[in-house]
Design a protein around this motif. Sequence first.
Motif, PDB file in Angstrom:
ATOM      1  N   GLN A   1     137.175  61.922  75.119  1.00 54.84           N
ATOM      2  CA  GLN A   1     137.058  63.275  76.238  1.00 54.84           C
ATOM      3  C   GLN A   1     137.952  63.643  74.523  1.00 54.84           C
ATOM      4  O   GLN A   1     139.546  63.657  74.488  1.00 54.84           O
ATOM      5  N   TYR A   2     137.056  64.930  74.034  1.00 50.07           N
ATOM      6  CA  TYR A   2     137.196  65.466  72.377  1.00 50.07           C
ATOM      7  C   TYR A   2     139.082  66.483  73.192  1.00 50.07           C
ATOM      8  O   TYR A   2     138.555  67.542  73.356  1.00 50.07           O
ATOM      9  N   LEU A   3     140.328  66.353  72.746  1.00 51.58           N
ATOM     10  CA  LEU A   3     141.270  67.811  72.832  1.00 51.58           C
ATOM     11  C   LEU A   3     142.025  67.584  70.978  1.00 51.58           C
ATOM     12  O   LEU A   3     142.562  68.506  71.320  1.00 51.58           O
ATOM     13  N   THR A   4     141.290  67.004  70.532  1.00 51.61           N
ATOM     14  CA  THR A   4     141.546  67.598  68.803  1.00 51.61           C
ATOM     15  C   THR A   4     140.582  67.507  68.126  1.00 51.61           C
ATOM     16  O   THR A   4     139.721  67.151  68.387  1.00 51.61           O
ATOM     17  N   ASN A   5     140.723  67.636  66.556  1.00 49.09           N
ATOM     18  CA  ASN A   5     139.758  67.550  65.684  1.00 49.09           C
ATOM     19  C   ASN A   5     140.110  66.504  64.942  1.00 49.09           C
ATOM     20  O   ASN A   5     141.738  66.895  64.429  1.00 49.09           O
ATOM     21  N   GLN A   6     139.370  66.414  64.068  1.00 49.69           N
ATOM     22  CA  GLN A   6     140.251  65.150  63.147  1.00 49.69           C
ATOM     23  C   GLN A   6     140.363  66.189  61.524  1.00 49.69           C
ATOM     24  O   GLN A   6     139.902  66.549  61.242  1.00 49.69           O
ATOM     25  N   LYS A   7     141.449  65.512  60.931  1.00 53.21           N
ATOM     26  CA  LYS A   7     142.115  66.471  59.853  1.00 53.21           C
ATOM     27  C   LYS A   7     141.280  66.147  58.645  1.00 53.21           C
ATOM     28  O   LYS A   7     141.522  66.781  57.556  1.00 53.21           O
ATOM     29  N   PHE A   8     140.920  65.063  58.480  1.00 59.03           N
ATOM     30  CA  PHE A   8     140.560  64.705  57.660  1.00 59.03           C
ATOM     31  C   PHE A   8     138.294  64.669  57.123  1.00 59.03           C
ATOM     32  O   PHE A   8     137.567  63.959  57.288  1.00 59.03           O
ATOM     33  N   SER A   9     138.254  65.626  58.298  1.00 58.94           N
ATOM     34  CA  SER A   9     137.089  65.487  58.516  1.00 58.94           C
ATOM     35  C   SER A   9     136.319  67.371  58.697  1.00 58.94           C
ATOM     36  O   SER A   9     136.598  67.599  59.499  1.00 58.94           O
ATOM     37  N   ASP A  10     134.466  67.643  58.184  1.00 60.72           N
ATOM     38  CA  ASP A  10     134.960  69.053  58.241  1.00 60.72           C
ATOM     39  C   ASP A  10     133.837  69.085  60.023  1.00 60.72           C
ATOM     40  O   ASP A  10     133.210  70.698  60.448  1.00 60.72           O
ATOM     41  N   GLN A  11     133.848  67.422  60.417  1.00 64.40           N
ATOM     42  CA  GLN A  11     133.311  68.560  62.249  1.00 64.40           C
ATOM     43  C   GLN A  11     133.784  68.706  62.863  1.00 64.40           C
ATOM     44  O   GLN A  11     135.462  68.245  62.842  1.00 64.40           O
ATOM     45  N   GLU A  12     133.403  69.958  64.073  1.00 64.42           N
ATOM     46  CA  GLU A  12     134.315  70.338  64.632  1.00 64.42           C
ATOM     47  C   GLU A  12     134.064  69.620  66.174  1.00 64.42           C
ATOM     48  O   GLU A  12     133.197  70.005  66.615  1.00 64.42           O
ATOM     49  N   HIS A  13     134.661  68.950  66.766  1.00 64.94           N
ATOM     50  CA  HIS A  13     134.348  68.478  68.000  1.00 64.94           C
ATOM     51  C   HIS A  13     135.131  69.168  69.149  1.00 64.94           C
ATOM     52  O   HIS A  13     134.372  69.178  70.346  1.00 64.94           O
ATOM     53  N   THR A  14     135.505  70.058  69.223  1.00 65.83           N
ATOM     54  CA  THR A  14     136.385  70.716  70.081  1.00 65.83           C
ATOM     55  C   THR A  14     136.810  72.373  69.613  1.00 65.83           C
ATOM     56  O   THR A  14     137.336  71.989  68.546  1.00 65.83           O
ATOM     57  N   ASP A  15     136.663  73.193  70.312  1.00 63.04           N
ATOM     58  CA  ASP A  15     136.777  74.660  69.817  1.00 63.04           C
ATOM     59  C   ASP A  15     138.231  75.297  70.621  1.00 63.04           C
ATOM     60  O   ASP A  15     139.002  76.392  69.711  1.00 63.04           O
ATOM     61  N   LEU A  16     139.083  74.122  70.825  1.00 60.85           N
ATOM     62  CA  LEU A  16     140.207  74.407  71.883  1.00 60.85           C
ATOM     63  C   LEU A  16     140.615  73.671  71.758  1.00 60.85           C
ATOM     64  O   LEU A  16     141.267  71.533  72.502  1.00 60.85           O
ATOM     65  N   VAL A  17     141.976  72.786  70.691  1.00 60.25           N
ATOM     66  CA  VAL A  17     143.232  71.623  70.236  1.00 60.25           C
ATOM     67  C   VAL A  17     144.092  71.869  71.498  1.00 60.25           C
ATOM     68  O   VAL A  17     145.163  73.416  71.174  1.00 60.25           O
ATOM     69  N   LEU A  18     144.452  71.158  72.002  1.00 53.21           N
ATOM     70  CA  LEU A  18     145.193  71.064  72.948  1.00 53.21           C
ATOM     71  C   LEU A  18     146.508  69.872  72.102  1.00 53.21           C
ATOM     72  O   LEU A  18     147.261  69.947  73.452  1.00 53.21           O
ATOM     73  N   THR A  19     146.722  68.926  71.956  1.00 57.20           N
ATOM     74  CA  THR A  19     146.985  68.305  71.095  1.00 57.20           C
ATOM     75  C   THR A  19     146.816  67.567  70.440  1.00 57.20           C
ATOM     76  O   THR A  19     145.583  67.737  69.879  1.00 57.20           O
ATOM     77  N   ASP A  20     147.760  66.873  69.535  1.00 54.08           N
ATOM     78  CA  ASP A  20     146.810  65.199  67.779  1.00 54.08           C
ATOM     79  C   ASP A  20     146.320  64.409  68.416  1.00 54.08           C
ATOM     80  O   ASP A  20     146.122  62.723  67.965  1.00 54.08           O
ATOM     81  N   HIS A  21     145.931  64.813  70.197  1.00 56.63           N
ATOM     82  CA  HIS A  21     144.899  62.687  70.139  1.00 56.63           C
ATOM     83  C   HIS A  21     143.539  63.475  70.832  1.00 56.63           C
ATOM     84  O   HIS A  21     144.199  64.679  71.517  1.00 56.63           O
ATOM     85  N   ASN A  22     143.120  63.258  71.405  1.00 59.48           N
ATOM     86  CA  ASN A  22     141.872  62.139  72.543  1.00 59.48           C
ATOM     87  C   ASN A  22     142.515  61.850  72.986  1.00 59.48           C
ATOM     88  O   ASN A  22     143.143  60.714  73.638  1.00 59.48           O
ATOM     89  N   ALA A  23     141.776  62.067  74.995  1.00 63.11           N
ATOM     90  CA  ALA A  23     141.645  61.285  75.602  1.00 63.11           C
ATOM     91  C   ALA A  23     140.735  60.433  75.918  1.00 63.11           C
ATOM     92  O   ALA A  23     139.932  60.477  75.372  1.00 63.11           O
ATOM     93  N   VAL A  24     141.613  59.478  76.595  1.00 66.47           N
ATOM     94  CA  VAL A  24     140.127  58.653  76.725  1.00 66.47           C
ATOM     95  C   VAL A  24     139.883  58.414  78.201  1.00 66.47           C
ATOM     96  O   VAL A  24     140.660  58.219  78.951  1.00 66.47           O
ATOM     97  N   ARG A  25     139.362  58.430  78.660  1.00 68.83           N
ATOM     98  CA  ARG A  25     138.259  58.273  80.007  1.00 68.83           C
ATOM     99  C   ARG A  25     137.288  57.009  80.608  1.00 68.83           C
ATOM    100  O   ARG A  25     137.117  56.396  79.891  1.00 68.83           O
ATOM    101  N   VAL A  26     138.429  55.719  80.774  1.00 64.04           N
ATOM    102  CA  VAL A  26     137.688  54.624  82.091  1.00 64.04           C
ATOM    103  C   VAL A  26     137.020  54.784  83.259  1.00 64.04           C
ATOM    104  O   VAL A  26     138.384  55.334  84.066  1.00 64.04           O
ATOM    105  N   VAL A  27     136.395  54.410  83.473  1.00 59.91           N
ATOM    106  CA  VAL A  27     135.760  53.863  84.919  1.00 59.91           C
ATOM    107  C   VAL A  27     135.794  52.516  85.195  1.00 59.91           C
ATOM    108  O   VAL A  27     134.960  52.114  84.178  1.00 59.91           O
ATOM    109  N   LEU A  28     136.661  51.896  86.653  1.00 62.28           N
ATOM    110  CA  LEU A  28     136.800  50.912  86.132  1.00 62.28           C
ATOM    111  C   LEU A  28     135.988  50.066  88.049  1.00 62.28           C
ATOM    112  O   LEU A  28     136.331  51.165  88.886  1.00 62.28           O
ATOM    113  N   ALA A  29     135.124  49.265  87.998  1.00 63.62           N
ATOM    114  CA  ALA A  29     134.397  49.076  89.367  1.00 63.62           C
ATOM    115  C   ALA A  29     136.021  48.250  90.080  1.00 63.62           C
ATOM    116  O   ALA A  29     135.563  46.405  89.173  1.00 63.62           O
ATOM    117  N   VAL A  30     136.687  47.676  90.817  1.00 60.67           N
ATOM    118  CA  VAL A  30     138.013  47.231  91.180  1.00 60.67           C
ATOM    119  C   VAL A  30     137.598  46.708  92.784  1.00 60.67           C
ATOM    120  O   VAL A  30     136.915  47.605  93.738  1.00 60.67           O
TER     121      VAL A  30
END
Length: 410
Positions: A381-410
């Motif tokens: 889940q994109y919360l930041t952009n890459q410092k060494f890339s021109d590609q922008e994944h989000t127009d609103l940076v919240l942190t220097d990490h992207n989140a990870v979302r995982v769905v499990l069957a338990v």
Amino acid sequence: SEFYARAQVGPSGFCPHRFGRFEASACFAASFASAWAMSFVLGARDCIASCCARCFRIPSQGSPLLPQACTTKKLDLISVNLQFFSSYPKDEEKAAQRLKDILGVGTDSCADIIAVQEGIMSKNVFGELGYDLCACAGGAGVAQSVRKMVYDDEAAIRACPEELRDKLLCNQMYVRRGSGWTVLEKGVESISSNIGLEGGEGRCHGPLAKRSMVWVKVRHEEHQHDAAVYVMCTHITGGRFEDQFYLQQLAEERREQPLRCAKFFEERQQKHEDDVGILVGDFNATTHYAQDGPMHAYFQTGIVNSKGVRMDGQRQGLDGDEALEDRFKTYMTSPFTALSSRGWTPAYDSSIGPTSAFGHLIDHMFLSPSRNVQVLKAEVQYLTNQKFSDQEHTDLVLTDHNAVRVVLAV
């Protein structure tokens, strides 16, 4: 054995309790009939006792063999490093809306649990989104201020909002209000050692920063058994401040910290054989070290030319860059080697994309040895952009990490 194994398929599609997973669509009817027929040949109780008691109840004398639900439930987890709000937007309404989007707030697929690294004890941005803070390292006294955690580094302190610089930096666990997953227990564990870092050559010095693991024990309200899921969140030693000391016992420390988390699960009280352990967090490294990979590039640009690292190497008789890099490789990968040795496996790999703004996948999830959990989905889940890339994944940076979302069957 074939009949016994196939007889464990429940109406839900598979049963992991004895022999693993079996698809129900093609074989359930034949398997059920086989088990039923064998109950007459071998004796009802002797045959059915080999079946899973959770999928088929052991009938009383003369009663029919009836299927019971062996249900799995989805557990939706998201892990995020908030970077002590150093990149968080001043427009908190926009930030809240972005968090709603990645969490699925207001939809049928809303995340159940949020595992937070580098949160601030006094700043809760998830409460108004429908989540309760269930575990916080600061509340248990296993945390330090932002200033101490960054070893008084001036640049890092300036990046943090002034009002938060002396607040406690914490791992935290949030659970959604109204989730089908009920919190049975919760807590905080200290996982770091009392180690002193010897400075010199421009490096900081002093005690190793405190590291913790926060956890919740949950069970779905519709599960009719005693097994539970332990979700554990940590942020282990490492990163640009501590990596400069990798030759000073820290490879062993990085190995031991995740093992302490695993040991907590393995030696838990009131354990059930079908319990599932999930360890999630920031490991400050990729799982594999390659000569053309990001960790090698980091070693070349940020580590090998450090005067302090050179000094530590000379003290230990390490001659040349190759010897230094061999030890650095061990230091970076030691957490993953340690968990693998205990049978813990990653829930996803680098194919999901980077989580660090520097292009690395450093935020991981590991699952305990179990046949009772299956990864259904894992995505960044994109919360930041890459410092060494021109590609922008989000127009609103919240942190220097992207989140990870995982769905499990338990």
